[in-house]
Design a protein around this motif. Structure first.
Motif, PDB file in Angstrom:
ATOM      1  N   ALA A   1      -1.118  10.874   8.183  1.00  0.00           N
ATOM      2  CA  ALA A   1      -2.420  10.680   7.547  1.00  0.00           C
ATOM      3  C   ALA A   1      -2.519  11.627   6.359  1.00  0.00           C
ATOM      4  CB  ALA A   1      -3.558  10.939   8.531  1.00  0.00           C
ATOM      5  N   GLY A   2      -3.221  11.179   5.336  1.00  0.00           N
ATOM      6  CA  GLY A   2      -3.409  12.015   4.153  1.00  0.00           C
ATOM      7  C   GLY A   2      -4.772  11.770   3.545  1.00  0.00           C
TER       8      GLY A   2
ATOM      9  N   LEU B   1       0.818  -1.216   0.000  1.00  0.00           N
ATOM     10  CA  LEU B   1       0.000   0.000   0.000  1.00  0.00           C
ATOM     11  C   LEU B   1       0.854   1.270   0.000  1.00  0.00           C
ATOM     12  CD1 LEU B   1      -2.750  -1.010   2.611  1.00  0.00           C
ATOM     13  CD2 LEU B   1      -2.864  -1.149   0.116  1.00  0.00           C
ATOM     14  N   LEU B   2       2.167   1.112  -0.046  1.00  0.00           N
ATOM     15  CA  LEU B   2       3.060   2.262   0.073  1.00  0.00           C
ATOM     16  C   LEU B   2       2.862   3.295  -1.034  1.00  0.00           C
ATOM     17  CD1 LEU B   2       6.435   0.716   1.289  1.00  0.00           C
ATOM     18  CD2 LEU B   2       5.176   2.575   2.384  1.00  0.00           C
ATOM     19  N   ASP B   3       2.694   2.839  -2.266  1.00  0.00           N
ATOM     20  CA  ASP B   3       2.542   3.786  -3.371  1.00  0.00           C
ATOM     21  C   ASP B   3       1.301   4.655  -3.192  1.00  0.00           C
ATOM     22  OD1 ASP B   3       4.852   2.932  -4.615  1.00  0.00           O
ATOM     23  OD2 ASP B   3       3.825   1.526  -5.946  1.00  0.00           O
TER      24      ASP B   3
ATOM     25  N   ILE C   1       3.063  22.237   3.000  1.00  0.00           N
ATOM     26  CA  ILE C   1       4.018  21.768   3.993  1.00  0.00           C
ATOM     27  C   ILE C   1       4.862  20.642   3.403  1.00  0.00           C
ATOM     28  CG2 ILE C   1       2.584  22.390   5.965  1.00  0.00           C
ATOM     29  CD1 ILE C   1       1.670  19.483   6.122  1.00  0.00           C
ATOM     30  N   SER C   2       5.926  20.285   4.116  1.00  0.00           N
ATOM     31  CA  SER C   2       6.777  19.176   3.702  1.00  0.00           C
ATOM     32  C   SER C   2       6.743  18.105   4.782  1.00  0.00           C
ATOM     33  CB  SER C   2       8.211  19.661   3.475  1.00  0.00           C
ATOM     34  OG  SER C   2       9.053  18.586   3.104  1.00  0.00           O
ATOM     35  N   LEU C   3       6.329  16.908   4.425  1.00  0.00           N
ATOM     36  CA  LEU C   3       6.252  15.803   5.379  1.00  0.00           C
ATOM     37  C   LEU C   3       7.393  14.820   5.105  1.00  0.00           C
ATOM     38  CD1 LEU C   3       2.362  15.384   5.422  1.00  0.00           C
ATOM     39  CD2 LEU C   3       3.795  16.388   7.204  1.00  0.00           C
ATOM     40  N   ARG C   4       7.089  13.667   4.568  1.00  0.00           N
ATOM     41  CA  ARG C   4       8.122  12.663   4.292  1.00  0.00           C
ATOM     42  C   ARG C   4       7.864  12.039   2.933  1.00  0.00           C
ATOM     43  NH1 ARG C   4      12.361  12.923   8.070  1.00  0.00           N
ATOM     44  NH2 ARG C   4      11.479  13.312  10.136  1.00  0.00           N
TER      45      ARG C   4
ATOM     46  N   GLN D   1       1.523  13.170  -0.509  1.00  0.00           N
ATOM     47  CA  GLN D   1       1.926  14.224  -1.445  1.00  0.00           C
ATOM     48  C   GLN D   1       0.789  15.209  -1.692  1.00  0.00           C
ATOM     49  OE1 GLN D   1       3.376  12.260  -4.981  1.00  0.00           O
ATOM     50  NE2 GLN D   1       5.460  12.130  -4.200  1.00  0.00           N
ATOM     51  N   LYS D   2      -0.402  14.704  -1.842  1.00  0.00           N
ATOM     52  CA  LYS D   2      -1.554  15.586  -2.062  1.00  0.00           C
ATOM     53  C   LYS D   2      -1.816  16.453  -0.836  1.00  0.00           C
ATOM     54  CE  LYS D   2      -3.869  12.856  -5.596  1.00  0.00           C
ATOM     55  NZ  LYS D   2      -5.093  12.200  -6.067  1.00  0.00           N
ATOM     56  N   THR D   3      -1.608  15.874   0.344  1.00  0.00           N
ATOM     57  CA  THR D   3      -1.773  16.640   1.580  1.00  0.00           C
ATOM     58  C   THR D   3      -0.707  17.729   1.678  1.00  0.00           C
ATOM     59  OG1 THR D   3      -2.728  14.713   2.694  1.00  0.00           O
ATOM     60  CG2 THR D   3      -1.875  16.476   4.092  1.00  0.00           C
ATOM     61  N   GLU D   4       0.523  17.396   1.304  1.00  0.00           N
ATOM     62  CA  GLU D   4       1.606  18.379   1.313  1.00  0.00           C
ATOM     63  C   GLU D   4       1.291  19.550   0.396  1.00  0.00           C
ATOM     64  OE1 GLU D   4       5.692  15.842   2.170  1.00  0.00           O
ATOM     65  OE2 GLU D   4       4.877  15.857   0.149  1.00  0.00           O
ATOM     66  N   HIS D   5       0.866  19.244  -0.810  1.00  0.00           N
ATOM     67  CA  HIS D   5       0.570  20.295  -1.787  1.00  0.00           C
ATOM     68  C   HIS D   5      -0.582  21.171  -1.315  1.00  0.00           C
ATOM     69  CE1 HIS D   5       2.457  17.543  -5.085  1.00  0.00           C
ATOM     70  NE2 HIS D   5       3.366  18.201  -4.398  1.00  0.00           N
ATOM     71  N   ARG D   6      -1.591  20.540  -0.724  1.00  0.00           N
ATOM     72  CA  ARG D   6      -2.765  21.292  -0.285  1.00  0.00           C
ATOM     73  C   ARG D   6      -2.426  22.231   0.868  1.00  0.00           C
ATOM     74  NH1 ARG D   6      -5.427  17.384   1.423  1.00  0.00           N
ATOM     75  NH2 ARG D   6      -5.532  17.731   3.670  1.00  0.00           N
TER      76      ARG D   6
END
Length: 392
Positions: free
Chosen positions: A305-306, A184-186, A201-204, A193-198
């Protein structure tokens, strides 16, 4: 008689920490593998042959060959035992000197309660510098305020009406819930990534999440929620056909009822159009919400979480969090820490409002302590450290 064992076996350390009331995932030996950009050590403290305390230490290099030591969520021990605490302080300072450490930082999971004021004073009496009840979340390495769900309180029937409705809406929206790790990693990384863009912020990145699940293996879990867009499209087509038929065969002259039929038909047509475009763009099944949790002992940390807010009307984030928490409780966890909160605890804080849906206890910890090792350099380095945090 107290003795010190530098290089304590990870399995012995983990067994002890997992059984301690103040034990924490960040004190597990495997966390050193996650933070492999730091050097690390495990030190055990014995009373005769009995292990009475153990610490996982992260060692960060500083300029000119100096270091700082960090005990994330340490020291897990009985703070009522003043003699042991005194011994540990002296042993840590001795080890710190061997590492050319300027100071040792630790932030135990001690709650800020009246009965714990004596612990703070005891630490100060032993020479620790308390950073105080800091005002901002970013003032400390780990958040001082956390939303912690206890198994006994996690009962869907006790959730507020809005939360129950959101979960019911999500379940009735042709959602698919999956639990797993590497497979499920992908999808999980895409959600992050979508959460970061929204949020800007920068997560991992994926590599970091892969390291987490590969390191903690069965103690790690990814929860993914998917939407069956094809099923939603079929349902929308049915709704449109019914609305259109009702409008075309209307047997009323009441203008209000005619307007209601017209609006229903218009809405069904719009929903059908939107879902048709989504299926064409994304296929029949699409990932929409996710969560990553790691368990240690009987305590789980909800780390990441995203969600894809393009589908927020289906309330899938509620389902992802609920299912991930329930999954860990079903496997033996007694608490699930949903993560940090802004120290202000403002009711307008969206993250706080969301986490409250799951009946957590809001726990405030006492914060960080420093043990100066170099009394000459510590004031200078600490001032620079605080200035750097202020700029950040």
């Amino acid at each position: 008689m107290y003795t010190t064992k530098i290089g304590l076996a990870p399995a012995i350390h983990d067994s002890f920490i997992a059984s301690e009331p103040l034990g924490h995932l960040l004190q597990s030996s495997k966390w050193q593998e996650i933070k492999d950009n730091w050097n690390s050590e495990i030190i055990g403290f014995f009373d005769d042959d009995q292990l009475v305390a153990s610490v996982s230490i992260l060692i960060r290099p500083l300029p000119l060959g100096f270091t700082m030591l960090y005990l994330p969520r340490g020291i897990a021990m009985d703070y009522e035992n003043t003699a042991l605490l005194d011994y540990i302080f002296e042993a840590l300072k001795k080890y710190g000197k061997s590492q050319k450490a300027i100071f040792i930082k630790f932030d135990p999971a001690i709650q800020n309660l009246p009965e714990n004021e004596k612990v703070i004073q005891k630490l100060k009496n032993l020479g620790a510098k308390w950073m105080g009840l800091t005002a901002e979340m970013h003032d400390t390495i780990q958040p001082r305020f956390n939303a912690v769900v206890y198994k006994a309180d996690f009962d869907e029937e006790k959730f507020n009406k809005k939360t129950r409705q959101a979960l019911r809406k999500a379940r009735n929206s042709h959602t698919i819930v999956k639990f797993g790790r590497d497979e499920l990693l992908d999808d999980f990384s895409e959600m992050i990534q979508k959460t970061e863009h929204r949020k800007g912020i920068s997560l991992r990145n994926r590599d970091y999440f892969e390291k987490l699940v590969d390191t903690y293996q069965a103690d790690a879990n990814i929860t993914m929620v998917y939407l069956d867009l094809k099923a939603l499209l079929i349902e929308a087509q049915t709704m449109f056909d019914q609305a259109q038929k009702a409008f075309e065969t209307k047997e009323t002259t009441n203008e209000k009822k005619i307007k209601q039929l017209e609006n229903a038909c218009s809405k069904a047509k719009k929903d059908l159009s939107v879902l048709t475009d989504l299926v064409q763009a994304n296929g029949d099944i699409v990932a929409v919400s996710s969560a990553l949790t790691v368990n240690f002992g009987t305590h789980t940390e909800h780390l990441y979480a995203g969600t894809d807010t393009d589908y927020q009307k289906y309330y899938t984030a509620y389902l992802a969090w609920f299912e991930s928490i329930q999954y860990m409780f079903d496997r033996g966890a007694e608490t699930v820490n949903m993560g940090g909160l802004e120290n202000s605890l403002l009711e307008t804080d969206g993250l706080l409002k969301f986490k409250k849906n799951f009946n957590p206890k809001i726990e405030e910890y006492v914060g960080e302590f420093d043990i100066p090792v170099s009394r000459l350099l510590y004031p200078i380095v600490n001032k620079l450290y605080m200035m750097r945090k202020t700029r950040i």
